[in-house]
Design a protein around this motif. Structure first.
Motif, short mmCIF file in Angstrom:
data_model
loop_
_atom_site.label_atom_id
_atom_site.label_comp_id
_atom_site.label_asym_id
_atom_site.label_seq_id
_atom_site.Cartn_x
_atom_site.Cartn_y
_atom_site.Cartn_z
N ALA A 18 -8.18 6.13 -1.44
CA ALA A 18 -7.27 7.18 -1.90
C ALA A 18 -6.17 7.38 -0.86
O ALA A 18 -6.33 7.03 0.32
CB ALA A 18 -8.04 8.47 -2.11
N PHE A 19 -5.06 7.94 -1.31
CA PHE A 19 -3.98 8.31 -0.39
C PHE A 19 -3.24 9.51 -0.97
O PHE A 19 -3.40 9.86 -2.14
CB PHE A 19 -3.02 7.14 -0.14
CG PHE A 19 -2.41 6.53 -1.37
CD1 PHE A 19 -1.38 7.17 -2.07
CD2 PHE A 19 -2.85 5.30 -1.83
CE1 PHE A 19 -0.81 6.59 -3.19
CE2 PHE A 19 -2.29 4.72 -2.96
CZ PHE A 19 -1.26 5.37 -3.64
N ASP A 20 -2.44 10.13 -0.13
CA ASP A 20 -1.58 11.26 -0.51
C ASP A 20 -0.35 11.13 0.39
O ASP A 20 -0.41 11.45 1.57
CB ASP A 20 -2.31 12.58 -0.28
CG ASP A 20 -1.48 13.80 -0.67
OD1 ASP A 20 -0.30 13.65 -1.06
OD2 ASP A 20 -2.01 14.92 -0.56
N LEU A 21 0.75 10.61 -0.20
CA LEU A 21 1.93 10.28 0.59
C LEU A 21 3.20 10.86 -0.01
O LEU A 21 3.32 11.00 -1.24
CB LEU A 21 2.09 8.75 0.66
CG LEU A 21 1.01 7.97 1.41
CD1 LEU A 21 1.20 6.48 1.21
CD2 LEU A 21 1.03 8.32 2.89
N ARG A 77 5.08 14.22 -3.72
CA ARG A 77 3.93 13.57 -3.07
C ARG A 77 3.11 12.92 -4.17
O ARG A 77 3.01 13.45 -5.28
CB ARG A 77 3.06 14.57 -2.31
CG ARG A 77 3.77 15.16 -1.09
CD ARG A 77 2.80 15.98 -0.25
NE ARG A 77 1.84 15.15 0.45
CZ ARG A 77 2.05 14.55 1.64
NH1 ARG A 77 3.22 14.70 2.24
NH2 ARG A 77 1.13 13.82 2.20
N TYR A 78 2.52 11.78 -3.85
CA TYR A 78 1.71 11.06 -4.82
C TYR A 78 0.37 10.69 -4.21
O TYR A 78 0.29 10.28 -3.06
CB TYR A 78 2.39 9.76 -5.26
CG TYR A 78 3.62 9.97 -6.10
CD1 TYR A 78 3.55 9.94 -7.49
CD2 TYR A 78 4.85 10.19 -5.50
CE1 TYR A 78 4.68 10.13 -8.26
CE2 TYR A 78 5.99 10.39 -6.26
CZ TYR A 78 5.90 10.35 -7.65
OH TYR A 78 7.02 10.55 -8.40
N MET A 79 -0.67 10.84 -5.04
CA MET A 79 -1.99 10.35 -4.70
C MET A 79 -2.24 9.10 -5.54
O MET A 79 -1.54 8.85 -6.53
CB MET A 79 -3.04 11.42 -4.98
CG MET A 79 -2.87 12.65 -4.08
SD MET A 79 -4.17 13.88 -4.29
CE MET A 79 -3.74 14.55 -5.88
N LEU A 80 -3.26 8.33 -5.15
CA LEU A 80 -3.57 7.11 -5.89
C LEU A 80 -3.72 7.40 -7.38
O LEU A 80 -3.15 6.70 -8.22
CB LEU A 80 -4.84 6.45 -5.34
CG LEU A 80 -5.34 5.21 -6.08
CD1 LEU A 80 -4.30 4.10 -6.09
CD2 LEU A 80 -6.65 4.72 -5.47
N GLN A 81 -4.45 8.45 -7.74
CA GLN A 81 -4.68 8.73 -9.16
C GLN A 81 -3.38 9.08 -9.90
O GLN A 81 -3.31 8.91 -11.12
CB GLN A 81 -5.74 9.80 -9.36
CG GLN A 81 -5.40 11.15 -8.77
CD GLN A 81 -6.03 11.38 -7.42
OE1 GLN A 81 -6.23 10.45 -6.64
NE2 GLN A 81 -6.34 12.62 -7.11
N ASP A 82 -2.35 9.51 -9.19
CA ASP A 82 -1.07 9.82 -9.83
C ASP A 82 -0.33 8.57 -10.28
O ASP A 82 0.50 8.63 -11.19
CB ASP A 82 -0.16 10.60 -8.88
CG ASP A 82 -0.72 11.95 -8.48
OD1 ASP A 82 -1.43 12.57 -9.29
OD2 ASP A 82 -0.46 12.37 -7.33
N ASP A 107 4.36 5.85 4.47
CA ASP A 107 3.10 5.89 5.22
C ASP A 107 3.45 5.95 6.70
O ASP A 107 3.24 5.00 7.45
CB ASP A 107 2.29 4.63 4.86
CG ASP A 107 0.96 4.53 5.58
OD1 ASP A 107 0.42 5.57 6.01
OD2 ASP A 107 0.46 3.39 5.70
N VAL A 151 -2.61 4.44 5.66
CA VAL A 151 -2.88 3.80 4.37
C VAL A 151 -2.84 2.28 4.53
O VAL A 151 -3.70 1.57 3.99
CB VAL A 151 -1.90 4.30 3.29
CG1 VAL A 151 -2.14 3.59 1.97
CG2 VAL A 151 -2.04 5.81 3.10
#
Length: 183
Positions: A16-19, A26-31, A106, A111
């Motif tokens: 996962a990430f939140d960048l 901001r985006y997370m992997l699920q987004d 990043d 990440v």
């Protein structure tokens, strides 16, 4: 110096990430995940390997979207040593090339380390469950774009992932400039 990533580790779960992104969000992997899979591409603003195929990366992202494949690009290079890869340059590049995907920063390189990114470009093709199914090249281009009729390796692999959930067993690694790690 050119670098080549390792062979695909089928089934590896994407971290996962939140960048932050160049669009101010901001985006997370699920987004960024699509219903049939996702491409996470490590790119940067100055690498000749990326610049040679940037229009093809944008094309493939657009062509994969109707297949239910999400797409995001991440710049992890150390902007202190490579100012062209700083956030302002990322914003300019995303606007100039009309990126149809989030371009994520990043800054602390966490990440890139989590993904074990090796070069720019480095493509991670995930299935709908976020498991690695493709770690290969965009096409046979190198530091100069190859002919326009080259086989679209990333596109074809991700079409297969969209249809079956599995990537091709035979994959040719990407090649590009090494990630520019902070000292």
């Amino acid at each position: 110096m050119a670098a080549t990533p390792p062979v695909c580790d089928f089934g590896w779960a994407a971290p996962a990430f939140d960048l932050p992104a160049t669009d101010g969000r901001r985006y997370m992997l699920q987004d960024v995940m699509g219903p049939n899979g996702t491409v996470i591409a490590f790119i940067c603003n100055h690498c000749p390997y990326v610049l040679a195929v940037l229009d093809r990366i944008v094309r493939d992202a657009r062509d994969l979207a109707p297949l239910g494949i999400g797409f995001a690009a991440i710049c992890s290079n150390d902007a202190t040593q490579y100012p062209a890869d700083g956030f302002d340059g990322m914003v300019a590049m995303a606007a100039k090339h009309d990126f149809p995907f989030p371009y994520l920063h990043d800054a602390d390189q966490s990440v890139a380390r989590d993904y074990d990114a090796a070069c720019t470009p480095d493509f991670f093709g995930l299935n709908a469950e976020g498991q690695l199914q493709y770690r290969g090249r965009l096409d046979a281009s190198r530091a100069q774009a190859g002919p326009s009729d080259l086989r679209r390796d990333l596109f074809e692999a991700m079409r297969l992932v969209a249809e079956t959930g599995r990537g091709p067993s035979d994959q040719i690694p990407s090649m590009g400039c090494s990630i520019k790690w902070a000292a």
